[in-house]
Design a protein around this motif. Structure first.
Motif, PDB file in Angstrom:
ATOM      1  N   SER A   1     -13.465 -13.542  12.193  1.00  0.00           N
ATOM      2  CA  SER A   1     -12.731 -13.379  11.710  1.00  0.00           C
ATOM      3  C   SER A   1     -11.357 -13.723  12.131  1.00  0.00           C
ATOM      4  CB  SER A   1     -12.753 -11.967  11.042  1.00  0.00           C
ATOM      5  OG  SER A   1     -12.447 -10.919  12.524  1.00  0.00           O
ATOM      6  N   THR A   2      -9.982 -13.479  11.337  1.00  0.00           N
ATOM      7  CA  THR A   2      -8.616 -14.077  11.909  1.00  0.00           C
ATOM      8  C   THR A   2      -8.195 -13.362  11.102  1.00  0.00           C
ATOM      9  OG1 THR A   2      -7.747 -15.560  11.101  1.00  0.00           O
ATOM     10  CG2 THR A   2      -9.207 -16.351  12.225  1.00  0.00           C
ATOM     11  N   LEU A   3      -6.405 -12.917  10.988  1.00  0.00           N
ATOM     12  CA  LEU A   3      -5.914 -12.312  10.303  1.00  0.00           C
ATOM     13  C   LEU A   3      -5.818 -12.885   9.577  1.00  0.00           C
ATOM     14  CD1 LEU A   3      -3.262 -10.112  10.394  1.00  0.00           C
ATOM     15  CD2 LEU A   3      -1.994 -11.961  11.076  1.00  0.00           C
ATOM     16  N   GLU A   4      -5.499 -14.632   9.119  1.00  0.00           N
ATOM     17  CA  GLU A   4      -5.680 -15.262   7.752  1.00  0.00           C
ATOM     18  C   GLU A   4      -6.887 -15.176   6.754  1.00  0.00           C
ATOM     19  OE1 GLU A   4      -2.420 -16.679  10.529  1.00  0.00           O
ATOM     20  OE2 GLU A   4      -5.032 -16.698  11.401  1.00  0.00           O
ATOM     21  N   THR A   5      -8.777 -14.604   7.510  1.00  0.00           N
ATOM     22  CA  THR A   5      -9.332 -14.209   6.582  1.00  0.00           C
ATOM     23  C   THR A   5      -9.413 -12.798   6.279  1.00  0.00           C
ATOM     24  OG1 THR A   5     -10.270 -14.126   9.097  1.00  0.00           O
ATOM     25  CG2 THR A   5     -10.462 -16.674   8.125  1.00  0.00           C
ATOM     26  N   THR A   6      -8.950 -11.988   6.563  1.00  0.00           N
ATOM     27  CA  THR A   6      -9.307 -10.460   7.198  1.00  0.00           C
ATOM     28  C   THR A   6      -7.755 -10.319   6.779  1.00  0.00           C
ATOM     29  OG1 THR A   6      -8.804  -9.835   9.302  1.00  0.00           O
ATOM     30  CG2 THR A   6     -11.205 -10.452   8.015  1.00  0.00           C
ATOM     31  N   PRO A   7      -7.267 -10.667   5.555  1.00  0.00           N
ATOM     32  CA  PRO A   7      -5.420 -10.254   5.804  1.00  0.00           C
ATOM     33  C   PRO A   7      -5.357  -8.131   5.262  1.00  0.00           C
ATOM     34  CG  PRO A   7      -6.441 -11.274   3.727  1.00  0.00           C
ATOM     35  CD  PRO A   7      -7.088 -10.830   4.513  1.00  0.00           C
ATOM     36  N   LEU A   8      -4.182  -7.908   4.945  1.00  0.00           N
ATOM     37  CA  LEU A   8      -4.079  -6.716   4.695  1.00  0.00           C
ATOM     38  C   LEU A   8      -5.661  -6.297   3.211  1.00  0.00           C
ATOM     39  CD1 LEU A   8      -2.747  -3.762   5.640  1.00  0.00           C
ATOM     40  CD2 LEU A   8      -0.677  -4.617   4.438  1.00  0.00           C
ATOM     41  N   CYS A   9      -5.379  -5.003   3.403  1.00  0.00           N
ATOM     42  CA  CYS A   9      -6.150  -4.872   2.176  1.00  0.00           C
ATOM     43  C   CYS A   9      -5.429  -4.829   0.952  1.00  0.00           C
ATOM     44  CB  CYS A   9      -6.837  -3.212   2.088  1.00  0.00           C
ATOM     45  SG  CYS A   9      -7.740  -2.793   0.513  1.00  0.00           S
ATOM     46  N   PRO A  10      -5.187  -5.757  -0.315  1.00  0.00           N
ATOM     47  CA  PRO A  10      -5.166  -6.161  -1.685  1.00  0.00           C
ATOM     48  C   PRO A  10      -4.593  -4.990  -2.074  1.00  0.00           C
ATOM     49  CG  PRO A  10      -7.415  -6.343  -1.506  1.00  0.00           C
ATOM     50  CD  PRO A  10      -7.020  -6.448  -0.302  1.00  0.00           C
ATOM     51  N   PHE A  11      -5.912  -3.583  -1.759  1.00  0.00           N
ATOM     52  CA  PHE A  11      -5.209  -2.417  -2.365  1.00  0.00           C
ATOM     53  C   PHE A  11      -4.305  -1.506  -2.188  1.00  0.00           C
ATOM     54  CE2 PHE A  11      -9.501  -3.741  -3.580  1.00  0.00           C
ATOM     55  CZ  PHE A  11      -9.956  -3.359  -5.127  1.00  0.00           C
ATOM     56  N   ILE A  12      -4.085  -1.877  -0.952  1.00  0.00           N
ATOM     57  CA  ILE A  12      -3.129  -0.563   0.366  1.00  0.00           C
ATOM     58  C   ILE A  12      -1.380  -1.709   0.401  1.00  0.00           C
ATOM     59  CG2 ILE A  12      -1.998  -0.839   2.024  1.00  0.00           C
ATOM     60  CD1 ILE A  12      -5.307  -0.412   3.349  1.00  0.00           C
ATOM     61  N   GLU A  13      -2.284  -3.289   0.262  1.00  0.00           N
ATOM     62  CA  GLU A  13      -0.839  -4.018  -0.214  1.00  0.00           C
ATOM     63  C   GLU A  13      -0.245  -3.898  -1.675  1.00  0.00           C
ATOM     64  OE1 GLU A  13       1.888  -6.284   0.658  1.00  0.00           O
ATOM     65  OE2 GLU A  13      -0.074  -7.535   1.808  1.00  0.00           O
ATOM     66  N   ALA A  14      -0.992  -3.526  -2.683  1.00  0.00           N
ATOM     67  CA  ALA A  14      -0.156  -3.386  -3.723  1.00  0.00           C
ATOM     68  C   ALA A  14       0.676  -2.015  -3.948  1.00  0.00           C
ATOM     69  CB  ALA A  14      -1.051  -3.506  -5.312  1.00  0.00           C
ATOM     70  N   ALA A  15       0.147  -0.987  -2.984  1.00  0.00           N
ATOM     71  CA  ALA A  15       0.242   0.230  -3.337  1.00  0.00           C
ATOM     72  C   ALA A  15       1.768   0.228  -2.180  1.00  0.00           C
ATOM     73  CB  ALA A  15      -0.339   1.369  -2.725  1.00  0.00           C
ATOM     74  N   VAL A  16       1.699  -0.667  -1.289  1.00  0.00           N
ATOM     75  CA  VAL A  16       3.015  -0.523  -0.915  1.00  0.00           C
ATOM     76  C   VAL A  16       4.114  -1.663  -1.380  1.00  0.00           C
ATOM     77  CG1 VAL A  16       4.166  -1.909   1.254  1.00  0.00           C
ATOM     78  CG2 VAL A  16       2.140  -0.693   1.000  1.00  0.00           C
ATOM     79  N   GLU A  17       3.646  -2.294  -2.159  1.00  0.00           N
ATOM     80  CA  GLU A  17       4.938  -3.211  -3.153  1.00  0.00           C
ATOM     81  C   GLU A  17       4.907  -2.730  -4.641  1.00  0.00           C
ATOM     82  OE1 GLU A  17       4.809  -7.663  -2.877  1.00  0.00           O
ATOM     83  OE2 GLU A  17       3.242  -7.623  -1.752  1.00  0.00           O
ATOM     84  N   ILE A  18       3.794  -1.966  -4.938  1.00  0.00           N
ATOM     85  CA  ILE A  18       4.174  -1.518  -5.641  1.00  0.00           C
ATOM     86  C   ILE A  18       5.254   0.110  -6.095  1.00  0.00           C
ATOM     87  CG2 ILE A  18       3.169  -1.150  -8.468  1.00  0.00           C
ATOM     88  CD1 ILE A  18       1.283  -3.188  -8.179  1.00  0.00           C
ATOM     89  N   ALA A  19       6.420   0.081  -6.498  1.00  0.00           N
ATOM     90  CA  ALA A  19       7.028   1.258  -6.331  1.00  0.00           C
ATOM     91  C   ALA A  19       6.429   2.577  -7.026  1.00  0.00           C
ATOM     92  CB  ALA A  19       7.917   1.216  -5.947  1.00  0.00           C
ATOM     93  N   ASP A  20       6.110   1.796  -8.375  1.00  0.00           N
ATOM     94  CA  ASP A  20       5.692   3.504  -9.186  1.00  0.00           C
ATOM     95  C   ASP A  20       4.491   3.283  -9.758  1.00  0.00           C
ATOM     96  OD1 ASP A  20       5.568   4.732 -12.021  1.00  0.00           O
ATOM     97  OD2 ASP A  20       6.052   2.565 -13.619  1.00  0.00           O
ATOM     98  N   PRO A  21       4.427   5.119  -9.412  1.00  0.00           N
ATOM     99  CA  PRO A  21       3.035   5.382  -8.894  1.00  0.00           C
ATOM    100  C   PRO A  21       2.192   5.574 -10.204  1.00  0.00           C
ATOM    101  CG  PRO A  21       4.726   7.477  -9.525  1.00  0.00           C
ATOM    102  CD  PRO A  21       5.297   5.941  -9.370  1.00  0.00           C
ATOM    103  N   GLU A  22       2.508   5.878 -11.890  1.00  0.00           N
ATOM    104  CA  GLU A  22       1.611   5.106 -12.434  1.00  0.00           C
ATOM    105  C   GLU A  22       1.610   3.487 -13.312  1.00  0.00           C
ATOM    106  OE1 GLU A  22       0.844   7.913 -14.015  1.00  0.00           O
ATOM    107  OE2 GLU A  22       1.769   9.061 -12.295  1.00  0.00           O
ATOM    108  N   HIS A  23       2.182   2.788 -11.818  1.00  0.00           N
ATOM    109  CA  HIS A  23       1.801   1.769 -12.862  1.00  0.00           C
ATOM    110  C   HIS A  23       0.325   1.453 -12.683  1.00  0.00           C
ATOM    111  CE1 HIS A  23       1.033  -2.639 -12.353  1.00  0.00           C
ATOM    112  NE2 HIS A  23       2.649  -3.186 -12.379  1.00  0.00           N
ATOM    113  N   PRO A  24      -0.116   0.147 -13.930  1.00  0.00           N
ATOM    114  CA  PRO A  24      -1.710   0.876 -13.556  1.00  0.00           C
ATOM    115  C   PRO A  24      -2.233   0.050 -12.663  1.00  0.00           C
ATOM    116  CG  PRO A  24      -0.670  -1.051 -15.670  1.00  0.00           C
ATOM    117  CD  PRO A  24       0.486  -0.320 -14.603  1.00  0.00           C
ATOM    118  N   ALA A  25      -1.887  -0.255 -11.452  1.00  0.00           N
ATOM    119  CA  ALA A  25      -2.312  -0.947 -10.773  1.00  0.00           C
ATOM    120  C   ALA A  25      -2.534  -0.338  -9.407  1.00  0.00           C
ATOM    121  CB  ALA A  25      -2.006  -1.964  -9.870  1.00  0.00           C
ATOM    122  N   ARG A  26      -1.554   0.751  -9.388  1.00  0.00           N
ATOM    123  CA  ARG A  26      -1.096   1.961  -8.725  1.00  0.00           C
ATOM    124  C   ARG A  26      -2.716   2.714  -9.075  1.00  0.00           C
ATOM    125  NH1 ARG A  26       3.401   3.397  -5.854  1.00  0.00           N
ATOM    126  NH2 ARG A  26       1.939   5.451  -5.066  1.00  0.00           N
TER     127      ARG A  26
END
Length: 201
Positions: free
Chosen positions: A101-126
């Motif tokens: 495993s490397t940084l390229e094959t194990t990036p930031l958890c996509p769920f954490i990534e979405a929580a960081v990038e999407i500000a609206d707490p009521e967004h369906p992805a959040r």
């Protein structure tokens, strides 16, 4: 049967288009982030027209949410559904990573990534992120209970926090923190679960 309309560069629209859109979203969101990825670029990479994209996903928000659902629909089944491991071993397996495993094959958890990038707490992805992260803690707690933990709820929350912390630290520093996290997890499990045999790492 009538011929399907063709999208950019002769690709047929409809059959396979949805999968190509999701695959493009997976790669682009991972490589450059959600907010830096526009629908025009996504459609170009997926080789579909924007009309086709919006036939499958009514908005980018819906695409982001479906992208997340695709990441881990069963909440880590490769760990929690393994019948070949004891409950104690499954808790440790949550911290295992491929040897190469490397940084390229194990990036930031996509769920954490979405929580960081999407500000609206009521967004369906959040909302989906919250549900998923809670489900990970629940499965850890259930497994801790099976393993005989003195306080399974506490151990489940501790291990869930450790998993997320390792993901963020790996991304921030560019080096893997999984091995350190696995060692901490082993100590937490050792303390929380009475045992008569040594832990297998």
């Amino acid at each position: 049967m009538t011929e399907l309309q063709k999208g950019p560069r002769g690709q047929r629209r409809g059959r396979g288009a949805r999968e190509r859109i999701l695959a493009a979203a997976h790669d682009l969101f991972r490589e450059q982030g959600i907010n830096n990825t526009g629908m025009n670029q996504l459609c170009e990479v997926a080789d579909v027209s924007k009309n086709t994209a919006y036939q499958h996903f009514t908005s980018k928000d819906q695409l982001i949410t479906e992208h997340l659902r695709q990441q881990d629909p069963g909440t880590m089944p490769e760990v929690f559904d393994r019948a070949d491991l004891t409950p104690r071993e499954r808790l440790l397996a949550a911290f295992e990573t491929p040897a190469a495993s490397t940084l390229e094959t194990t990036p930031l958890c996509p769920f954490i990534e979405a929580a960081v990038e999407i500000a609206d707490p009521e967004h369906p992805a959040r909302i989906l992120v919250r549900e998923y992260k809670k489900s990970v803690a629940v499965r850890l707690t259930e497994t801790a209970r099976e393993a005989g933990a003195i306080d399974p709820e506490l151990l489940g929350e501790q291990l869930a926090l450790l998993l997320d912390g390792a993901s963020v630290r790996t991304r921030a520093l560019g080096t893997g923190a999984e091995q350190t996290a696995a060692g901490i997890a082993a100590m937490l499990i050792e303390h929380a679960i009475p045992q008569t045999a040594p832990l297998r790492l």
